[in-house]
Design an enzyme around this catalytic site. Structure first.
Site, PDB file in Angstrom:
ATOM      1  N   LYS A 219      44.393 -25.310  22.778  1.00  0.00           N
ATOM      2  CA  LYS A 219      45.059 -26.568  22.424  1.00  0.00           C
ATOM      3  C   LYS A 219      46.576 -26.439  22.436  1.00  0.00           C
ATOM      4  CE  LYS A 219      41.369 -29.038  20.270  1.00  0.00           C
ATOM      5  NZ  LYS A 219      40.702 -29.523  19.071  1.00  0.00           N
ATOM      6  N   ARG A 253      34.652 -23.853  18.125  1.00  0.00           N
ATOM      7  CA  ARG A 253      34.389 -24.547  19.391  1.00  0.00           C
ATOM      8  C   ARG A 253      35.393 -24.010  20.408  1.00  0.00           C
ATOM      9  NH1 ARG A 253      36.349 -28.887  22.221  1.00  0.00           N
ATOM     10  NH2 ARG A 253      34.822 -30.240  23.226  1.00  0.00           N
TER      11      ARG A 253
HETATM   12  N1  HH2 Z   1      38.331 -30.972  20.376  1.00  0.00           N
HETATM   13  C1  HH2 Z   1      38.201 -31.600  21.576  1.00  0.00           C
HETATM   14  C2  HH2 Z   1      37.063 -32.340  21.864  1.00  0.00           C
HETATM   15  N2  HH2 Z   1      36.054 -32.438  20.981  1.00  0.00           N
HETATM   16  N3  HH2 Z   1      35.109 -31.876  18.876  1.00  0.00           N
HETATM   17  C3  HH2 Z   1      35.203 -31.255  17.680  1.00  0.00           C
HETATM   18  N4  HH2 Z   1      34.194 -31.325  16.792  1.00  0.00           N
HETATM   19  N5  HH2 Z   1      36.321 -30.528  17.333  1.00  0.00           N
HETATM   20  C4  HH2 Z   1      37.382 -30.410  18.180  1.00  0.00           C
HETATM   21  O1  HH2 Z   1      38.384 -29.761  17.796  1.00  0.00           O
HETATM   22  C5  HH2 Z   1      37.318 -31.061  19.468  1.00  0.00           C
HETATM   23  C6  HH2 Z   1      36.144 -31.805  19.779  1.00  0.00           C
HETATM   24  C7  HH2 Z   1      39.306 -31.467  22.587  1.00  0.00           C
HETATM   25  O2  HH2 Z   1      39.118 -30.356  23.419  1.00  0.00           O
HETATM   26  P1  HH2 Z   1      38.463 -30.342  24.916  1.00  0.00           P
HETATM   27  O3  HH2 Z   1      37.011 -30.602  24.859  1.00  0.00           O
HETATM   28  O4  HH2 Z   1      38.817 -29.088  25.576  1.00  0.00           O
HETATM   29  O5  HH2 Z   1      39.196 -31.465  25.692  1.00  0.00           O
HETATM   30  P2  HH2 Z   1      38.773 -32.967  26.005  1.00  0.00           P
HETATM   31  O6  HH2 Z   1      38.753 -33.720  24.748  1.00  0.00           O
HETATM   32  O7  HH2 Z   1      39.866 -33.409  26.920  1.00  0.00           O
HETATM   33  O8  HH2 Z   1      37.424 -32.960  26.635  1.00  0.00           O
END
Ligand code: HH2
Length: 280
Positions: A219, A253
């Site tokens: 992040k 995660r």
């Molecule tokens: N962060 C992201 C997405 N979903 N869910 C939970 N429970 N906690 C988190 O910190 C979280 C989440 C963002 O990360 P990423 O999946 O890599 O990116 P994107 O939202 O662009 O798919």
């Protein structure tokens, strides 16, 4: 113990949730797994690397991301979910849309991960009466606008009381305590200092009585602290995961499952007695 659909997960060691984004625009791995086949192969590779849970998302929630239709989201993830039900680990769906939750649960997924914390009344209707684990995350505002100068008087107190209220509402709708998880939502409407305070105080969120899930992997807070671009954020992400687990997080995660698994294995071997993630 966490009830998680077809599974019961022991929380006596930190668990790794592997991220599988089936999106063209996710901030860290967008575009890499656009087609279902690539996403499925990636997910099976994460299981080989030691993922305890797979988290499948069809809509990017990165800061500034635009909404997509429920139909588009479901078309992206449905074939992936179907294939991953045979992967031998719980399958989580990262969605904030009640209709997608309903469809995914009907297919047999084990967990719903809602970055809006089941604030949409329809989403509670979609998950009530199932055995699925539910991850209740805190997000200030909407992905499109959430990073526009977030201001909290006391970020930890506000996130904690939001999560407590969501847990109470979900419990009131008949959802069992051992199905629920909380997540401070690192990077969702928070400054670097907010994120650091929340991580520092992970234990105060664990006191809510639900296991804490934390996502810091790749992040922007890791970039802000280290000056690294996405490709260079592994070491910082590992340190963030360990710091969260050392303060009571039960699940992390992550994108880099093998490296996280190794880091946690060594950390846990040393810190075993100190590991106090909520288990019931
Ligand atoms: N962060 C992201 C997405 N979903 N869910 C939970 N429970 N906690 C988190 O910190 C979280 C989440 C963002 O990360 P990423 O999946 O890599 O990116 P994107 O939202 O662009 O798919």
């Amino acid at each position: 113990m966490l009830r998680c659909g077809r599974f019961e997960l022991s929380l006596n060691r930190p668990l790794v949730m592997g991220v599988v984004n089936v999106t063209p625009d996710s901030f860290s791995d967008g575009g890499q797994h656009q087609n279902a086949e690539a996403a499925i192969a990636h997910a099976f590779a994460l299981v080989d690397e030691g993922a305890d849970i797979l988290d499948i998302g069809g809509e990017s929630t990165r800061p500034g991301a635009q909404q997509i239709s429920v139909q588009t989201e479901w078309k992206r993830i449905a074939p992936v979910l179907e294939a991953l039900l045979a992967a031998g680990v719980p399958v989580s769906v990262d969605t904030r849309h009640a209709e997608v939750m309903r469809l995914a649960l009907a297919l047999g997924v084990d967990m719903i991960n809602d970055v809006q914390g089941f604030r949409d009344p329809e989403s509670i209707g979609a998950v009530a009466g199932t055995q699925a684990a539910l991850c209740v995350m805190h997000m200030r505002g909407e992905p499109a606008t959430m990073q526009q100068a977030p201001v909290y008087r006391d970020v930890v107190a506000e996130v904690r009381s939001f999560l407590a209220a969501r847990l109470a509402e979900l419990r009131g709708r008949g959802i069992a305590r051992d199905q629920l998880l909380v997540d401070p939502g690192i990077g969702f409407g928070k400054t670097l200092e907010d994120n650091l305070r929340l991580l520092r105080e992970t234990r105060s969120l664990a006191e809510l009585g639900a296991p804490v899930l934390v996502g810091v992997s790749r992040k922007s807070m890791i970039g802000q602290l280290t000056g690294r671009d996405l490709a260079g954020r592994l070491a910082g992400s590992l340190a963030g995961a360990l710091a969260a687990v050392a303060r009571g997080a039960a699940i992390v995660r992550v994108h880099d499952v093998a490296a996280t698994r190794d880091a946690l294995t060594v950390w846990h071997a040393v810190a075993q007695e100190a590991f106090t993630a909520v288990d019931s």
